[in-house]
Design an enzyme around this catalytic site. Structure first.
Site, short mmCIF file in Angstrom:
data_model
loop_
_atom_site.label_atom_id
_atom_site.label_comp_id
_atom_site.label_asym_id
_atom_site.label_seq_id
_atom_site.Cartn_x
_atom_site.Cartn_y
_atom_site.Cartn_z
N ASN A 10 0.87 -1.17 0.00
CA ASN A 10 0.00 0.00 0.00
C ASN A 10 0.91 1.22 0.00
O ASN A 10 1.41 1.63 1.05
CB ASN A 10 -0.89 -0.04 1.24
CG ASN A 10 -1.87 1.12 1.29
OD1 ASN A 10 -1.81 2.02 0.45
ND2 ASN A 10 -2.75 1.09 2.27
N ARG A 77 -2.42 -2.04 -3.66
CA ARG A 77 -3.62 -1.21 -3.50
C ARG A 77 -3.50 -0.02 -4.45
O ARG A 77 -2.49 0.69 -4.43
CB ARG A 77 -3.72 -0.70 -2.07
CG ARG A 77 -4.87 0.26 -1.90
CD ARG A 77 -4.91 0.83 -0.51
NE ARG A 77 -6.10 1.65 -0.36
CZ ARG A 77 -6.11 2.83 0.27
NH1 ARG A 77 -5.01 3.30 0.82
NH2 ARG A 77 -7.23 3.50 0.35
N HIS A 166 -12.59 3.16 -0.46
CA HIS A 166 -12.60 2.17 0.63
C HIS A 166 -13.27 0.87 0.17
O HIS A 166 -13.79 0.10 0.98
CB HIS A 166 -13.39 2.66 1.87
CG HIS A 166 -12.75 3.78 2.62
ND1 HIS A 166 -13.50 4.77 3.23
CD2 HIS A 166 -11.46 4.06 2.89
CE1 HIS A 166 -12.69 5.63 3.83
NE2 HIS A 166 -11.45 5.22 3.64
N ARG A 227 -11.54 15.92 6.81
CA ARG A 227 -12.30 16.27 5.60
C ARG A 227 -13.73 16.64 5.96
O ARG A 227 -14.33 16.01 6.84
CB ARG A 227 -12.33 15.10 4.62
CG ARG A 227 -11.02 14.86 3.93
CD ARG A 227 -11.04 13.62 3.05
NE ARG A 227 -9.95 12.73 3.42
CZ ARG A 227 -9.93 11.42 3.16
NH1 ARG A 227 -10.93 10.84 2.55
NH2 ARG A 227 -8.90 10.70 3.53
N ASP A 268 -8.65 13.06 16.33
CA ASP A 268 -8.64 11.71 16.90
C ASP A 268 -9.83 11.56 17.85
O ASP A 268 -9.97 12.32 18.80
CB ASP A 268 -7.32 11.48 17.65
CG ASP A 268 -7.13 10.01 18.00
OD1 ASP A 268 -8.09 9.39 18.52
OD2 ASP A 268 -6.04 9.48 17.77
N GLU A 370 -8.16 -4.89 5.02
CA GLU A 370 -8.00 -4.58 3.60
C GLU A 370 -6.84 -5.37 2.98
O GLU A 370 -6.92 -5.77 1.82
CB GLU A 370 -7.78 -3.06 3.43
CG GLU A 370 -9.06 -2.29 3.73
CD GLU A 370 -8.85 -0.78 3.87
OE1 GLU A 370 -8.46 -0.35 4.97
OE2 GLU A 370 -9.08 -0.06 2.90
P1 AMP Z 1 -8.06 4.22 10.72
O1 AMP Z 1 -8.02 5.28 9.67
O2 AMP Z 1 -9.05 3.13 10.42
O3 AMP Z 1 -6.72 3.71 11.13
O4 AMP Z 1 -8.65 4.95 12.03
C1 AMP Z 1 -7.91 5.90 12.72
C2 AMP Z 1 -8.79 6.63 13.70
O5 AMP Z 1 -9.46 5.72 14.57
C3 AMP Z 1 -8.04 7.55 14.66
O6 AMP Z 1 -7.84 8.82 14.09
C4 AMP Z 1 -8.97 7.64 15.84
O7 AMP Z 1 -9.89 8.72 15.65
C5 AMP Z 1 -9.76 6.37 15.79
N1 AMP Z 1 -9.47 5.44 16.90
C6 AMP Z 1 -8.48 4.54 16.99
N2 AMP Z 1 -8.54 3.90 18.17
C7 AMP Z 1 -9.59 4.41 18.85
C8 AMP Z 1 -10.18 4.17 20.13
N3 AMP Z 1 -9.69 3.26 20.96
N4 AMP Z 1 -11.26 4.90 20.48
C9 AMP Z 1 -11.76 5.82 19.63
N5 AMP Z 1 -11.26 6.09 18.43
C10 AMP Z 1 -10.19 5.41 18.03
#
Ligand code: AMP
Length: 384
Positions: A10, A77, A166, A227, A268, A370
């Site tokens: 990726n 990817r 996605h 976004r 986050d 993925e």
């Molecule tokens: P991804 O793009 O699927 O890797 O998701 C990343 C996002 O998941 C991060 O920016 C967080 O906002 C959220 N995230 C990851 N772990 C947690 C958690 N334990 N509780 C709440 N949000 C989380």
């Protein structure tokens, strides 16, 4: 074909993520994984070629080198496949050229993907390499959902339509949800909510995608980490004419400085829920805007599907943030959706049901994978 291993690459603009999976008996056992970050920022990793050589080195150090006869294919990817690539595709010079032609539709992503492909082909020219497109699963979306209501000739001249992204995640999760329910995917209608830093929803009827929230680019739809998702297109003219912002400035604003980050300064969800716990009102509003949009899509896709069997939450937020799932599904008993608060609060790493026993619609948490999906598709292609 001799080998049973697939290397999944990726290649992003500044990082290369990799996983080596063994697909013997379709199991997808993970042999190695890693990421090379900050490409172009450090003298050790000046470019993608250096990054991929580092990946090759890391694999060789574990006796899993790229020269191994056990390697059956590399799965790449690729973000944008346009209308041409609707299936995993064996990479040839002609395919690389066609992916290059799609760069205007994905200027940040496709060039990095192409570089990854080029370098991997140089390292192992004899090995089948397969492109798996983020847009492909959405190719089945009917014209009524894919068309924007603008002048048709202009739209067609510039490739303007809903492509969706996605796709490997939506494909994997919709299938895994049916498995979790113990039903054939052909019988199950699912709303998939992929909530990561990027976020998208899709409506999947019997395993076939019929609508998705991302559009020409991954900017449309849900509120995301940085976004905006949906907004009145006239906001853009307004910011240009009245705010004096350039096209590039608006692009950066909507892609990088909007969403949760724009609303409250954090993207986050962990930090946002922590701040809400301290009574922070900006964090609360950001959360509420995020949830409101999500609920609108659940309602819209309920109408699109007519009958919904499952709502599946996936990706970083969807898999981990119980508060998001709870708020998104609250008060939807009229749609047949009833979450069990205790089940929803339990943390876990495997697919699980979090709805109440009597809920007509199953609410599920289904961790996405993925890389496994890309490896499965690439292996199926080279094995056939
Ligand atoms: P991804 O793009 O699927 O890797 O998701 C990343 C996002 O998941 C991060 O920016 C967080 O906002 C959220 N995230 C990851 N772990 C947690 C958690 N334990 N509780 C709440 N949000 C989380």
């Amino acid at each position: 074909m001799n080998g049973t291993r697939v290397l999944v690459l990726n290649s992003g603009s500044s990082s290369v993520k990799y996983q080596l999976l063994d697909m013997a008996e379709g199991a997808g056992a993970r042999l190695a994984s890693g990421v090379v970050e900050r490409i172009g920022e450090s003298p050790e990793v000046p470019d993608h070629a250096a990054a991929l050589k580092r990946v090759a080195g890391e694999l060789a150090a574990q006796d899993l080198g790229l020269d191994s006869p056990a390697l059956a294919a590399v799965g790449h990817r690729v973000v944008h496949g346009g209308t041409r690539f609707t299936e995993p595709t064996l990479i040839t010079d002609e395919v690389v050229a066609a992916i290059e032609e799609l760069v205007p539709l994905a200027p940040l992503h496709n060039p990095a993907n192409i570089t990854g492909i080029r370098v991997a082909r140089e390292l192992r020219p004899d090995l089948p390499q397969v492109a798996v497109f983020d847009t492909a699963f959405h190719a089945t979306i009917p014209e009524a959902a894919a068309r924007y209501a603008i002048d048709t000739a202009t739209a067609d001249a510039h490739g303007v339509r809903r492509y969706g992204f996605h796709g490997t995640s939506h494909a994997y999760v919709s299938r895994a949800t049916a498995e979790l329910l113990g039903r054939d995917v052909c019988e199950v209608n699912t709303i998939v909510l992929h909530l990561g830093n990027g976020a998208s929803a899709s409506a999947v009827r019997g395993g076939v995608c019929v609508d998705t929230s991302m559009g020409l680019t991954p900017l449309e739809g849900l509120v995301m980490g940085t976004r905006s998702g949906d907004l009145d297109p006239a906001v853009i003219f307004h910011l240009a004419r009245v705010g004096g912002l350039s096209t590039d400035e608006i692009d950066t604003l909507l892609n990088k400085r909007s969403g949760l980050l724009g609303l409250c300064g954090d993207n986050d969800m962990r930090e946002i829920t922590r701040r809400i716990g301290e009574g922070d009102e900006r964090a609360r509003l950001a959360f509420d805007v995020y949830i409101h949009r999500l609920r609108k899509y659940v309602g819209a896709y309920t109408a699109v599907l007519g009958r919904v069997d499952a709502v599946a939450f996936t990706a970083g937020v969807g898999e981990n943030a119980a508060a998001v799932r709870e708020a998104a599904m609250a008060g939807l008993e009229g749609l047949g959706i009833e979450v069990d608060a205790a089940r929803n609060a339990v943390r876990g790493s495997s697919a699980r049901i979090v709805s109440a026993d009597g809920s007509r619609v199953a609410v599920a948490v289904v961790p996405t994978d993925e890389e496994l999906e890309i490896a499965t598709e690439a292996y199926a292609l080279v094995g056939s």
